[in-house]
Design a protein around this motif. Structure first.
Motif, PDB file in Angstrom:
ATOM      1  N   ILE A 153       0.811  -1.210   0.000  1.00 26.31           N
ATOM      2  CA  ILE A 153       0.000   0.000   0.000  1.00 26.31           C
ATOM      3  C   ILE A 153       0.848   1.265   0.000  1.00 26.31           C
ATOM      4  N   ARG A 154       1.797   1.329   0.967  1.00 26.57           N
ATOM      5  CA  ARG A 154       2.610   2.549   1.084  1.00 26.57           C
ATOM      6  C   ARG A 154       3.780   2.274   2.024  1.00 26.57           C
ATOM      7  N   PRO A 155       4.804   3.159   1.976  1.00 20.65           N
ATOM      8  CA  PRO A 155       5.895   3.045   2.951  1.00 20.65           C
ATOM      9  C   PRO A 155       5.378   3.325   4.365  1.00 20.65           C
ATOM     10  N   LEU A 156       5.992   2.699   5.340  1.00 12.71           N
ATOM     11  CA  LEU A 156       5.634   2.943   6.732  1.00 12.71           C
ATOM     12  C   LEU A 156       6.175   4.288   7.199  1.00 12.71           C
ATOM     13  N   THR A 157       5.446   4.927   8.089  1.00 13.65           N
ATOM     14  CA  THR A 157       5.887   6.193   8.682  1.00 13.65           C
ATOM     15  C   THR A 157       6.899   5.914   9.788  1.00 13.65           C
ATOM     16  N   ALA A 158       7.570   6.941  10.241  1.00 10.00           N
ATOM     17  CA  ALA A 158       8.526   6.803  11.347  1.00 10.00           C
ATOM     18  C   ALA A 158       7.820   6.293  12.605  1.00 10.00           C
ATOM     19  N   ASP A 159       6.615   6.775  12.871  1.00 13.68           N
ATOM     20  CA  ASP A 159       5.857   6.303  14.037  1.00 13.68           C
ATOM     21  C   ASP A 159       5.507   4.828  13.913  1.00 13.68           C
ATOM     22  N   GLU A 160       5.123   4.394  12.734  1.00 18.09           N
ATOM     23  CA  GLU A 160       4.794   2.978  12.533  1.00 18.09           C
ATOM     24  C   GLU A 160       6.035   2.099  12.697  1.00 18.09           C
TER      25      GLU A 160
END
Length: 175
Positions: free
Chosen positions: A148-155
């Motif tokens: 779906i998409r790259p993970l965020t820093a928080d994820e």
């Protein structure tokens, strides 16, 4: 008894491991330090081995199994789970590899020879087909899964947080 031998193999537990009394762990299974097996989980290492890494947790109702060695499947398919992995409720993991720092969503199914690279988040109710490889650093959802998409820093930070949270919880249960 919920820790059962099969043939010549018995489950091996590291230090500070929690296995709920309603869970069943059978055969050639290795549970590394600070791992947790929650209520009604089945971990069946009868026809191949299962390895669960440090600080990983297998939540309520999961089924973990393997595939046997055969002429069409040399070596069979063991189940290998790395460190700091959170496996959500009612997931089914069969003969696959999950590297470090992953979160497997509730009711997800991952099939033989699938490889989940480190730092992958799989959404609830997803299906990872046999032999599929999921690239590190992404969110995957669907049946079959799609990137779906790259993970965020928080994820990305959440993987360690989740693992540590379950280590603390299992320590309370062990106390």
């Amino acid at each position: 008894m919920n820790l059962r031998p099969y043939r010549d193999h018995s489950p091996e537990l590291g230090q500070r491991v929690y296995v709920d009394s309603s869970a069943v762990v059978i055969g050639q299974v290795s549970l590394a330090d600070d791992s947790a097996i929650w209520p009604t989980v089945v971990v069946r290492g009868d026809v191949n081995y299962i390895s669960i890494g440090k600080r990983s947790n297998i939540q309520d109702g999961c089924v973990l199994h393997v595939s046997h060695e055969a002429s069409f499947n040399p070596g069979g398919d063991p189940l290998i789970i790395g460190d700091d992995v959170t496996v959500g409720h009612r997931a089914v993991l069969h003969g696959c590899t999950i590297e470090n720092e992953c979160l497997i969503g509730i009711n997800t199914v991952i099939l033989d020879k699938a490889i989940i690279r480190s730092q992958v988040l799989i959404g609830a109710n997803s299906l990872v087909p046999p032999g599929k490889e999921l690239e590190s650093g992404y969110l995957y959802v669907g049946s079959p899964v799609k990137q779906i998409r790259p993970l965020t820093a928080d994820e990305l930070a959440y993987f360690k947080y989740s693992a540590n949270n379950y280590v603390q919880l299992k320590d309370e249960y062990l106390a």
